[in-house]
Scaffold this motif. Structure first.
Motif, short mmCIF file in Angstrom:
data_model
loop_
_atom_site.label_atom_id
_atom_site.label_comp_id
_atom_site.label_asym_id
_atom_site.label_seq_id
_atom_site.Cartn_x
_atom_site.Cartn_y
_atom_site.Cartn_z
N MET A 200 47.42 62.29 -4.19
CA MET A 200 45.93 62.20 -4.44
C MET A 200 45.48 62.33 -3.29
SD MET A 200 44.06 59.21 -6.22
CE MET A 200 42.30 59.32 -7.02
N ALA A 201 44.35 63.13 -2.70
CA ALA A 201 43.67 63.14 -1.66
C ALA A 201 43.01 61.93 -1.31
CB ALA A 201 42.99 64.43 -1.68
N LYS A 202 43.04 61.77 -0.05
CA LYS A 202 42.17 60.60 0.52
C LYS A 202 41.03 60.77 1.48
CE LYS A 202 45.41 56.80 -0.34
NZ LYS A 202 45.70 55.71 0.27
N THR A 203 39.75 60.39 1.31
CA THR A 203 38.73 60.67 2.10
C THR A 203 38.66 59.58 3.23
OG1 THR A 203 37.54 61.79 0.52
CG2 THR A 203 36.24 61.12 2.23
N VAL A 204 38.39 59.85 4.56
CA VAL A 204 38.39 59.10 5.72
C VAL A 204 36.95 59.60 6.35
CG1 VAL A 204 39.19 58.50 7.66
CG2 VAL A 204 40.77 58.84 5.87
N THR A 205 36.20 58.55 6.55
CA THR A 205 34.81 58.59 7.08
C THR A 205 34.89 58.42 8.62
OG1 THR A 205 33.79 58.13 4.98
CG2 THR A 205 32.62 57.95 7.13
N LEU A 206 34.51 59.31 9.37
CA LEU A 206 34.74 59.02 10.86
C LEU A 206 33.28 58.78 11.24
CD1 LEU A 206 37.03 61.72 12.27
CD2 LEU A 206 37.59 59.43 11.76
N ARG A 207 32.88 57.78 11.91
CA ARG A 207 31.64 57.63 12.74
C ARG A 207 31.77 57.91 13.89
NH1 ARG A 207 28.78 56.35 8.26
NH2 ARG A 207 29.47 54.78 7.12
N LEU A 208 30.86 58.79 14.38
CA LEU A 208 31.07 59.12 15.74
C LEU A 208 29.54 58.89 16.57
CD1 LEU A 208 32.28 62.93 15.34
CD2 LEU A 208 33.62 60.98 15.79
N SER A 209 29.74 58.59 17.67
CA SER A 209 28.50 58.67 18.62
C SER A 209 27.79 59.92 18.54
CB SER A 209 29.06 57.86 19.94
OG SER A 209 29.37 58.94 20.64
N ASP A 210 26.58 59.93 18.76
CA ASP A 210 25.81 60.99 19.22
C ASP A 210 26.46 62.05 19.95
OD1 ASP A 210 24.19 60.19 17.23
OD2 ASP A 210 22.46 59.50 18.70
N SER A 211 26.95 61.66 20.99
CA SER A 211 27.53 62.57 22.16
C SER A 211 28.94 63.06 21.65
CB SER A 211 27.82 61.75 23.59
OG SER A 211 28.49 60.59 23.31
N ALA A 212 29.61 62.19 20.96
CA ALA A 212 31.00 62.63 20.45
C ALA A 212 30.73 63.83 19.12
CB ALA A 212 31.72 61.27 19.94
N TYR A 213 29.71 63.38 18.63
CA TYR A 213 29.32 64.30 17.36
C TYR A 213 29.08 65.70 18.08
CZ TYR A 213 26.83 66.61 13.34
OH TYR A 213 26.62 67.23 12.46
N GLU A 214 28.34 65.49 18.89
CA GLU A 214 27.83 66.99 19.72
C GLU A 214 29.02 67.74 20.30
OE1 GLU A 214 24.99 68.67 19.51
OE2 GLU A 214 24.26 67.02 18.12
N ALA A 215 29.86 66.90 20.86
CA ALA A 215 30.99 67.49 21.40
C ALA A 215 31.86 68.04 20.48
CB ALA A 215 31.65 66.28 22.12
N VAL A 216 32.25 67.28 19.26
CA VAL A 216 33.02 68.01 18.23
C VAL A 216 32.42 69.27 17.70
CG1 VAL A 216 33.78 67.62 15.82
CG2 VAL A 216 33.94 65.84 17.69
N LYS A 217 31.06 69.28 17.65
CA LYS A 217 30.29 70.27 16.91
C LYS A 217 30.32 71.48 18.11
CE LYS A 217 25.47 71.71 15.45
NZ LYS A 217 24.03 71.05 15.52
N GLN A 218 30.35 71.45 19.28
CA GLN A 218 30.45 72.41 20.09
C GLN A 218 31.77 73.02 20.31
OE1 GLN A 218 29.21 70.85 24.05
NE2 GLN A 218 26.96 70.96 23.49
N TYR A 219 32.80 72.18 20.15
CA TYR A 219 34.14 72.77 20.05
C TYR A 219 34.56 73.48 18.74
CZ TYR A 219 35.66 69.99 24.38
OH TYR A 219 35.68 69.54 25.39
N ALA A 220 34.03 72.93 17.77
CA ALA A 220 34.36 73.59 16.32
C ALA A 220 33.56 75.01 16.34
CB ALA A 220 33.68 72.42 15.06
N GLU A 221 32.45 75.10 17.03
CA GLU A 221 31.49 76.28 16.93
C GLU A 221 32.27 77.27 17.82
OE1 GLU A 221 27.56 75.12 17.88
OE2 GLU A 221 27.11 74.54 15.97
N ALA A 222 32.70 76.64 18.91
CA ALA A 222 33.19 77.63 19.70
C ALA A 222 34.68 78.10 19.32
CB ALA A 222 33.92 77.03 21.06
N ASP A 223 35.53 77.34 18.54
CA ASP A 223 36.41 77.82 17.79
C ASP A 223 36.40 78.60 16.20
OD1 ASP A 223 38.10 77.05 19.53
OD2 ASP A 223 38.87 75.34 18.70
N ARG A 224 34.95 78.89 16.04
CA ARG A 224 34.45 79.27 14.73
C ARG A 224 35.14 78.68 13.64
NH1 ARG A 224 34.03 85.73 16.06
NH2 ARG A 224 32.18 85.43 17.29
N GLN A 225 34.97 77.25 13.55
CA GLN A 225 35.61 76.50 12.59
C GLN A 225 34.45 75.57 12.15
OE1 GLN A 225 39.25 74.49 14.20
NE2 GLN A 225 40.32 76.00 13.43
N SER A 226 34.56 74.98 10.76
CA SER A 226 33.82 74.02 10.33
C SER A 226 34.39 72.82 11.07
CB SER A 226 34.21 73.70 8.92
OG SER A 226 35.36 73.01 8.71
#
Length: 76
Positions: free
Chosen positions: A1-27
């Protein structure tokens, strides 16, 4: 059974993850899963290395076994 984990990121961490994901063309989810998989593998390898250091006789046996297998392969 799959489990869901919720990550709470600071605004700066969120933006960093978003940029890396976009650069790798991934969600963002796929990118984070990739990072977590790599971290999991790093930790498993580190634990294996530690175990092998604590059991040098087993490590020596494993290396000898591998060498014998390679010798057998080269004879074919």
């Amino acid at each position: 059974m799959a489990k869901t984990v919720t990550l709470r990121l600071s605004d700066s961490a969120y933006e960093a993850v978003k940029q890396y994901a976009e650069a790798d063309r991934q969600s963002m989810n796929a990118w984070i899963e990739t990072v977590l998989d790599a971290e999991d593998m790093r930790r498993r390898c580190e634990a294996h290395d530690q175990w092998m250091r604590e059991h040098p006789d087993v490590a020596a046996f494993s290396e000898a076994w591998a060498d014998r297998n390679l010798d057998e392969l080269t004879k074919r």
